[in-house]
Design a protein around this motif. Structure first.
Motif, mmCIF file in Angstrom:
data_model
loop_
_atom_site.group_PDB
_atom_site.id
_atom_site.type_symbol
_atom_site.label_atom_id
_atom_site.label_comp_id
_atom_site.label_asym_id
_atom_site.label_seq_id
_atom_site.Cartn_x
_atom_site.Cartn_y
_atom_site.Cartn_z
ATOM 1 N N MET A 1 45.876 86.205 66.791
ATOM 2 C CA MET A 1 45.412 87.574 66.643
ATOM 3 C C MET A 1 46.625 88.503 66.615
ATOM 4 O O MET A 1 47.589 88.288 67.335
ATOM 5 C CB MET A 1 44.495 87.945 67.815
ATOM 6 N N ARG A 2 46.532 89.526 65.802
ATOM 7 C CA ARG A 2 47.625 90.486 65.649
ATOM 8 C C ARG A 2 47.063 91.900 65.800
ATOM 9 O O ARG A 2 46.024 92.215 65.244
ATOM 10 C CB ARG A 2 48.292 90.317 64.291
ATOM 11 N N ILE A 3 47.774 92.748 66.518
ATOM 12 C CA ILE A 3 47.340 94.124 66.771
ATOM 13 C C ILE A 3 48.224 95.077 65.979
ATOM 14 O O ILE A 3 49.444 94.899 65.916
ATOM 15 C CB ILE A 3 47.444 94.460 68.274
ATOM 16 N N GLN A 5 48.872 99.440 64.996
ATOM 17 C CA GLN A 5 48.621 100.827 65.381
ATOM 18 C C GLN A 5 49.099 101.717 64.237
ATOM 19 O O GLN A 5 50.141 101.456 63.639
ATOM 20 C CB GLN A 5 49.385 101.130 66.674
ATOM 21 N N ALA A 47 47.892 100.969 60.400
ATOM 22 C CA ALA A 47 47.538 100.006 61.442
ATOM 23 C C ALA A 47 47.409 98.611 60.845
ATOM 24 O O ALA A 47 47.929 97.632 61.402
ATOM 25 C CB ALA A 47 46.239 100.421 62.144
ATOM 26 N N ALA A 51 49.944 95.525 61.699
ATOM 27 C CA ALA A 51 49.483 94.270 62.305
ATOM 28 C C ALA A 51 49.933 93.073 61.483
ATOM 29 O O ALA A 51 50.221 92.002 62.029
ATOM 30 C CB ALA A 51 47.961 94.276 62.442
ATOM 31 N N CYS A 89 45.488 87.265 56.367
ATOM 32 C CA CYS A 89 44.930 88.049 57.471
ATOM 33 C C CYS A 89 43.512 88.520 57.144
ATOM 34 O O CYS A 89 43.232 88.923 56.019
ATOM 35 C CB CYS A 89 45.793 89.278 57.740
ATOM 36 N N ASP A 95 39.506 100.613 65.104
ATOM 37 C CA ASP A 95 39.047 101.709 65.952
ATOM 38 C C ASP A 95 39.942 102.908 65.650
ATOM 39 O O ASP A 95 41.167 102.813 65.781
ATOM 40 C CB ASP A 95 39.148 101.313 67.421
ATOM 41 N N VAL A 151 43.836 101.823 65.592
ATOM 42 C CA VAL A 151 44.302 100.499 66.004
ATOM 43 C C VAL A 151 43.411 99.480 65.308
ATOM 44 O O VAL A 151 42.259 99.778 64.958
ATOM 45 C CB VAL A 151 44.270 100.284 67.537
ATOM 46 N N CYS A 152 43.962 98.299 65.089
ATOM 47 C CA CYS A 152 43.171 97.244 64.472
ATOM 48 C C CYS A 152 43.575 95.907 65.057
ATOM 49 O O CYS A 152 44.652 95.754 65.642
ATOM 50 C CB CYS A 152 43.349 97.231 62.958
ATOM 51 N N LEU A 153 42.691 94.969 64.874
ATOM 52 C CA LEU A 153 42.937 93.580 65.261
ATOM 53 C C LEU A 153 42.758 92.742 64.007
ATOM 54 O O LEU A 153 41.756 92.856 63.315
ATOM 55 C CB LEU A 153 41.946 93.147 66.343
ATOM 56 N N ASP A 155 42.975 88.783 62.391
ATOM 57 C CA ASP A 155 43.018 87.343 62.617
ATOM 58 C C ASP A 155 43.926 86.800 61.529
ATOM 59 O O ASP A 155 43.674 87.008 60.339
ATOM 60 C CB ASP A 155 41.608 86.767 62.496
#
Length: 159
Positions: A1-3, A5, A47, A51, A89, A95, A151-153, A155
């Motif tokens: 998982m990668r975050i 901003q 974001a 990520a 990805c 969010d 922000v995002c996540l 995969d």
């Protein structure tokens, strides 16, 4: 998982449309920028690119390139999603928050979420958009501009 901003800000000015999340919002001013200046979508793109460790929107869509003058940020978002998927990805969730004293954005949030989810190829439940004021403080509180953060996540199939 990668975050990731992202953050963006644009000045409010006369004789421009106010577009946020791909929604044309009735207002006496709009955002000034090289493209349509959709701060919400710009923050989301940054974001996602962050990520994926792919820089920012200025790298992908330079403001010195006349091709992007007046560009529809939703079309740019579609390209960002294509690029990050090409790198292995997939979006887990996004969010985002818009910071604006005026206009009130609550009536437009669902349409923004729907537009972003559709363009990103994700479910509505994977995108959150919120709006807040800064209680008349700072440049957003003085109605000089609007900002957004996201922000995002992701995969990622790569390490």
């Amino acid at each position: 998982m990668r975050i990731g901003q992202g953050y963006d800000v644009h000045r409010l000015t006369e004789d421009r449309k106010l577009i946020l999340g791909g929604v044309d919002i009735p207002h006496d001013k709009g955002l000034l920028g090289h493209s349509d200046a959709d701060v919400l979508v710009h923050a989301i793109m940054d974001a996602l690119l962050g990520a994926a460790a792919m820089g920012d929107i200025g790298k992908l869509f330079p403001d010195t390139d006349p091709e992007y003058s007046g560009a529809d940020s939703m079309k740019l978002l579609a390209k960002v999603c294509e690029v990050i998927r090409g790198e292995g990805c997939e979006i887990g969730n996004i969010d985002a928050t818009v910071i604006a004293q005026k206009p009130k954005l609550a009536p437009y949030i669902m349409q923004m979420r729907d537009n972003i989810a559709r363009v990103c190829g994700i479910e509505l439940s994977q995108i959150s958009v919120k709006a807040t004021t800064e209680e008349k403080l700072g440049f957003t509180g003085a109605c000089e501009g609007i900002s957004a953060s996201a922000v995002c996540l992701l995969d990622s199939r790569r390490g």
